[in-house]
Design an enzyme around this catalytic site. Structure first.
Site, PDB file in Angstrom:
ATOM      1  CB  SER A 113      14.391 -61.657  34.715  1.00 10.78           C
ATOM      2  OG  SER A 113      14.128 -63.041  34.807  1.00 10.78           O
ATOM      3  CG  HIS A 114      17.663 -64.493  34.006  1.00  9.07           C
ATOM      4  ND1 HIS A 114      16.410 -64.474  32.519  1.00  9.07           N
ATOM      5  CD2 HIS A 114      18.354 -64.515  32.609  1.00  9.07           C
ATOM      6  CE1 HIS A 114      16.449 -64.403  32.280  1.00  9.07           C
ATOM      7  NE2 HIS A 114      17.774 -64.849  31.689  1.00  9.07           N
ATOM      8  CG  ASP A 277      13.711 -64.428  38.500  1.00  8.33           C
ATOM      9  OD1 ASP A 277      13.319 -64.702  39.020  1.00  8.33           O
ATOM     10  OD2 ASP A 277      13.803 -64.243  37.128  1.00  8.33           O
ATOM     11  CG  ASP A 279      11.902 -60.498  37.391  1.00  5.96           C
ATOM     12  OD1 ASP A 279      12.465 -61.808  37.824  1.00  5.96           O
ATOM     13  OD2 ASP A 279      10.553 -60.734  36.107  1.00  5.96           O
ATOM     14  CG  ASP A 281       9.692 -64.054  36.071  1.00  7.92           C
ATOM     15  OD1 ASP A 281      11.035 -64.395  37.060  1.00  7.92           O
ATOM     16  OD2 ASP A 281       9.335 -63.448  35.792  1.00  7.92           O
ATOM     17  NE  ARG A 282      14.179 -66.736  34.127  1.00  6.37           N
ATOM     18  CZ  ARG A 282      15.139 -67.458  33.588  1.00  6.37           C
ATOM     19  NH1 ARG A 282      16.559 -67.898  33.746  1.00  6.37           N
ATOM     20  NH2 ARG A 282      14.654 -67.043  32.278  1.00  6.37           N
ATOM     21  CE  LYS A 376      10.310 -66.991  34.532  1.00  6.79           C
ATOM     22  NZ  LYS A 376      10.030 -66.191  33.045  1.00  6.79           N
TER      23      LYS A 376
HETATM   24  C1  VG1 Z   1      14.603 -66.567  28.634  1.00 13.53           C
HETATM   25  C2  VG1 Z   1      14.204 -68.387  28.940  1.00 13.53           C
HETATM   26  C3  VG1 Z   1      12.054 -68.563  29.116  1.00 13.53           C
HETATM   27  C4  VG1 Z   1      11.776 -66.825  29.736  1.00 13.53           C
HETATM   28  C5  VG1 Z   1      12.901 -65.352  29.360  1.00 13.53           C
HETATM   29  C6  VG1 Z   1      12.228 -64.749  30.743  1.00 13.53           C
HETATM   30  O1  VG1 Z   1      13.990 -65.757  27.539  1.00 13.53           O
HETATM   31  O2  VG1 Z   1      14.506 -68.838  28.111  1.00 13.53           O
HETATM   32  O3  VG1 Z   1      11.616 -69.158  28.922  1.00 13.53           O
HETATM   33  O4  VG1 Z   1      10.765 -66.320  29.203  1.00 13.53           O
HETATM   34  O5  VG1 Z   1      14.279 -65.599  30.265  1.00 13.53           O
HETATM   35  O6  VG1 Z   1      12.798 -65.114  31.655  1.00 13.53           O
HETATM   36  P1  VG1 Z   1      15.392 -66.362  25.846  1.00 13.53           P
HETATM   37  O7  VG1 Z   1      14.330 -65.271  25.229  1.00 13.53           O
HETATM   38  O8  VG1 Z   1      17.096 -65.651  26.841  1.00 13.53           O
HETATM   39  O9  VG1 Z   1      15.521 -67.420  26.029  1.00 13.53           O
HETATM   40  V1  VG1 Z   1      12.621 -63.662  33.296  1.00 13.53           V
HETATM   41  O10 VG1 Z   1      12.406 -64.866  34.336  1.00 13.53           O
HETATM   42  O11 VG1 Z   1      14.075 -63.368  32.502  1.00 13.53           O
HETATM   43  O12 VG1 Z   1      11.312 -62.390  33.305  1.00 13.53           O
HETATM   44 CO    CO Z   2      12.213 -63.739  35.793  1.00  6.74          CO
END
Ligand code: VG1
Ligand code: CO
Length: 536
Positions: A113-114, A277, A279, A281-282, A376
Site C-alpha cells: 500500500s502506502h 496511494d 495500491d 485505495d487511499r 476503500k
Molecule cells: C494503516 C491505517 C489504517 C489502514 C491501513 C491499511 O494501518 O492507519 O487506517 O486501514 O493502514 O491501509 P496502521 O495499522 O498502520 O495504522 V493501506 O492503504 O496501507 O492498505
Molecule cells: Co492502500
C-alpha cells in the site's frame, strides 16, 4: 501436470497485520518465504481446488515474480481459474470489484500500500474473501496458525507465463485469464456517478490535478479522468506505475504529496486536486487553498452523497474507524441513519456493508469507500467529490466552510512517531492501560474493544482512547502495517460548534491537547523525539 511437493520449515512472524502480511522485500524474497505464506493461506481456506482466484498487485518491486509463484501454487492446488490483471497490475478496489463481478472465491492482492517499494523497501500480500473484502480476523488468525505448523508446499514445475498478453492460457489444469485492469472498474464508476455533469464541469474550465504518485492508479486515472471525462492531458501527474514509485513514498498525505499541496496553496493552483496511494485505495482531497482532512471528507461525502445517482436513494448508515474524527457521526445523526465505530482496518467494515447497515465507510488514514466494493477506493472518492462539486457549483473551500457552519468542526490531526523502539512503544501503551488515577481534565481512558453487530465477534486492544472533560479526544495506537520497529500513532481531535471559531490553524487549535497527551504519557520524552515524523 508436474506437481512438486517441497518440504519447508515454518518462518517466524508471518502474522497478518492491519492489512495483510507486510515485510521488507528482501524478507519476502527469501527462498520459501512467500511460498510458506501462500500455502498457509490456501490451507486456511480449505484449499483452492476448483476455485477461482483474482490475482494482482500494485506493481511494486517483486510484484511480477511473486505472481508467477502464486499462479504455480494455485495451479498445483487444483484451482480452476486465476483472473490476473495485465502485467500483474490491479488496484486494490479494482481487485475487490473483480472478485465480486466474476463471482470469484477470493483473491490475492500483492501490495504494501502506502509503504515505499523497492528491493530495500516493503512488500506485502493479503487475502480477500468472496465478498471482495479483506479476510476477517477469523481467517487471518487461521492463516497465522497455519504458518506455524506448515511442513510442505505444493507448486508446479512450469515456466513463467507472459502476464502482458490479454486472454486465456493454461497452467496445468488451471485457466489463467489475463484481463485489462481498468475496464471493469471504469464501467462500475460510470454506474455510480453523473459523468455528464462532471464532463460539463471540466469543460467549463474547472481545473483538476490528480497525483498518482508513480503508483497503480495512473492508468485508471488517465482512462477515466483524461479519457472518458475529457480532462486535459497532464491532469494526471506521475501517472506511470514504477516498481519503486519513483523512489517516493506513495502515501497521499501533506508530507509525502507535498508538491501537490504546494500547488493548490498557490494562487493559480487548480480548483481541485487529489492523490492516491501505492495500491489505489487511499485518497487525499484538496481544493484551492485548502486541505480536507480525511475525517472531514467522509463527513462531507456522507452529507452530499445523495447528489450522485448511485446514492440518490440515500444512505443506510455511515461507519468510521475508531480513530477517525466524529464528524461523520454528526451527519449520520442529522440524517437519522446508523453510525458505526469500528477498529482500524477495512476488514471490519465488510460485515456492515454486506448486511446493508452501512453504505459509506471511512478512515482517518485517507480511506473512504462505499458498498460498491469491499475495499476503500481512492478514485471513487475523487469522482464522488467531483460529482458533488458539479452539482453544487461551489468551491471545495466553500463546501467545507458550509459544512462546518452546519455541523461544527472537529479539528483533527494525526501525529506519527515512526521506527520507535518496540519496548518503549509497548511500555507507553501498557502504562496508559494500567493508569488508575486520572489527572484533572481527563474523564475516561479505555482500551477500545469492538463487538461486530452482525456476527458477534469481538476484537480487543484496538487502541487507547483518552476522553477529556471538555469533549476533546486523543487516541493512541500502534501501527499494524509498519515493517521497522514500532510506529506510535497519536490521533487528536477537538470539537467546536457551528458558532465557534471555525477557521483556526489546525495544529494551533490542537496544541493544548498535544501538551496534555505529553503530560499524560511522556511520549516525546520517552522516545527522545522532539516532534512527530508525520502530521496529517
Ligand atoms: C494503516 C491505517 C489504517 C489502514 C491501513 C491499511 O494501518 O492507519 O487506517 O486501514 O493502514 O491501509 P496502521 O495499522 O498502520 O495504522 V493501506 O492503504 O496501507 O492498505
Ligand atoms: Co492502500
Amino acid at each position: 501436470m508436474d506437481v512438486v511437493t517441497k518440504p519447508i520449515t515454518p518462518f517466524d512472524g508471518q502474522k497478518p497485520g492491519t492489512s495483510g502480511l507486510r515485510k521488507k522485500t528482501r524478507v519476502f524474497m527469501q527462498p520459501g518465504y512467500l511460498e510458506a505464506f501462500v500455502q498457509a493461506t490456501f490451507n486456511a481456506i480449505g484449499g483452492v481446488a476448483g476455485k477461482t482466484l483474482v490475482v494482482g498487485g500494485d506493481g511494486r518491486y517483486f510484484n511480477a515474480e511473486a505472481i508467477q509463484t502464486i499462479l504455480r501454487m494455485a495451479a498445483a492446488g487444483g484451482a480452476a481459474r486465476a483472473i490476473v490483471g495485465q502485467n500483474g497490475l490491479l488496484s486494490t478496489p479494482a481487485a475487490s470489484n473483480l472478485i465480486r463481478q466474476r463471482g470469484a472465491d477470493g483473491g490475492l492482492i500483492l501490495s504494501a500500500s502506502h509503504n515505499p517499494g523497492g528491493i530495500d523497501e516493503d512488500f506485502g500480500l493479503k487475502y480477500n474473501i468472496s465478498n471482495g473484502g479483506p479476510a476477517p480476523e477469523s481467517v487471518t488468525t487461521a492463516i497465522f496458525d497455519q504458518t506455524k505448523t506448515l511442513s510442505e508446499y505444493k507448486t508446479l514445475a512450469a515456466a513463467d507465463l507472459d502476464l502482458s498478453a490479454l486472454g486465456e492460457s493454461g497452467l496445468g489444469t488451471m485457466v489463467v485469464e489475463i484481463v485489462d485492469p481498468v475496464t471493469d472498474y471504469a464501467a462500475l464508476m460510470e454506474t455510480l456517478f453523473d459523468f455528464g455533469a462532471i464532463r460539463d464541469l471540466l469543460a467549463g474550465g474547472f481545473t483538476v490535478k490528480f497525483d498518482a504518485m508513480h503508483a497503480v492508479t495512473g492508468p485508471y486515472a488517465k482512462a477515466i479522468l483524461e479519457g472518458t471525462l475529457g480532462a486535459p492531458e497532464g491532469t494526471v501527474l506521475n501517472g506511470t506505475p514504477s516498481v519503486d514509485f519513483g523512489k517516493g513514498h506513495p502515501d497521499p498525505n501533506p508530507i509525502w504529496a507535498k508538491p501537490l499541496v504546494d500547488m493548490v496553496m498557490s494562487e493559480d493552483g487548480p480548483d481541485f486536486a487529489a492523490a492516491s496511494d501505492g495500491d489505489g485505495d487511499r485518497n487525499m482531497i484538496l481544493g484551492r487553498g485548502v486541505y480536507v482532512t480525511p475525517s472531514d471528507s467522509l463527513a462531507v461525502l456522507a452529507a452530499n452523497a445523495h447528489l450522485a445517482p448511485g446514492y440518490a436513494r440515500g444512505l443506510a448508515g455511515v461507519a468510521r474507524s475508531m480513530p477517525t474524527s466524529r464528524a461523520s457521526d454528526r451527519v449520520a445523526a442529522k440524517l437519522g441513519i446508523g453510525s458505526y465505530e469500528t477498529p482500524t482496518g477495512w476488514k471490519f467494515f465488510g460485515n456492515l456493508l454486506d448486511a446493508g447497515k452501512a453504505t459509506l465507510c471511512g478512515e482517518e488514514s485517507a480511506g473512504t469507500g462505499s458498498d460498491h466494493v469491499r475495499e476503500k477506493d481512492g478514485l471513487w472518492a475523487v469522482l464522488l467529490w467531483l460529482n458533488i462539486l458539479a452539482v453544487r457549483k461551489a468551491s471545495v473551500a466553500d463546501i467545507l466552510l458550509d459544512h462546518w457552519q452546519t455541523y461544527g468542526r472537529d479539528y483533527y490531526s494525526r501525529h506519527d512517531y515512526e521506527a520507535v523502539d518496540t519496548g518503549i512503544a509497548n511500555a507507553i501503551m501498557d502504562d496508559l492501560k494500567a493508569m488508575t488515577e486520572l489527572p484533572a481534565g481527563i474523564e475516561k481512558i479505555d482500551s477500545f474493544a469492538y463487538t461486530d453487530p452482525v456476527d458477534g465477534s469481538v476484537s480487543e486492544n484496538q487502541g487507547m482512547r483518552i476522553f477529556f472533560a471538555d469533549g476533546a479526544r486523543a487516541v493512541l495506537r500502534l501501527s499494524g502495517t509498519g515493517t521497522e520497529g514500532a510506529t506510535i500513532r497519536v490521533y487528536l481531535e477537538r470539537y467546536v460548534g457551528p458558532d465557534g471559531s471555525l477557521t483556526e490553524d489546525t495544529q494551533a487549535a490542537l496544541a493544548p491537547l498535544v501538551q496534555a497527551v505529553e503530560n499524560l504519557t511522556g511520549l516525546k520524552a520517552r522516545t527522545g523525539r522532539a516532534a512527530p515524523d508525520v502530521m496529517t
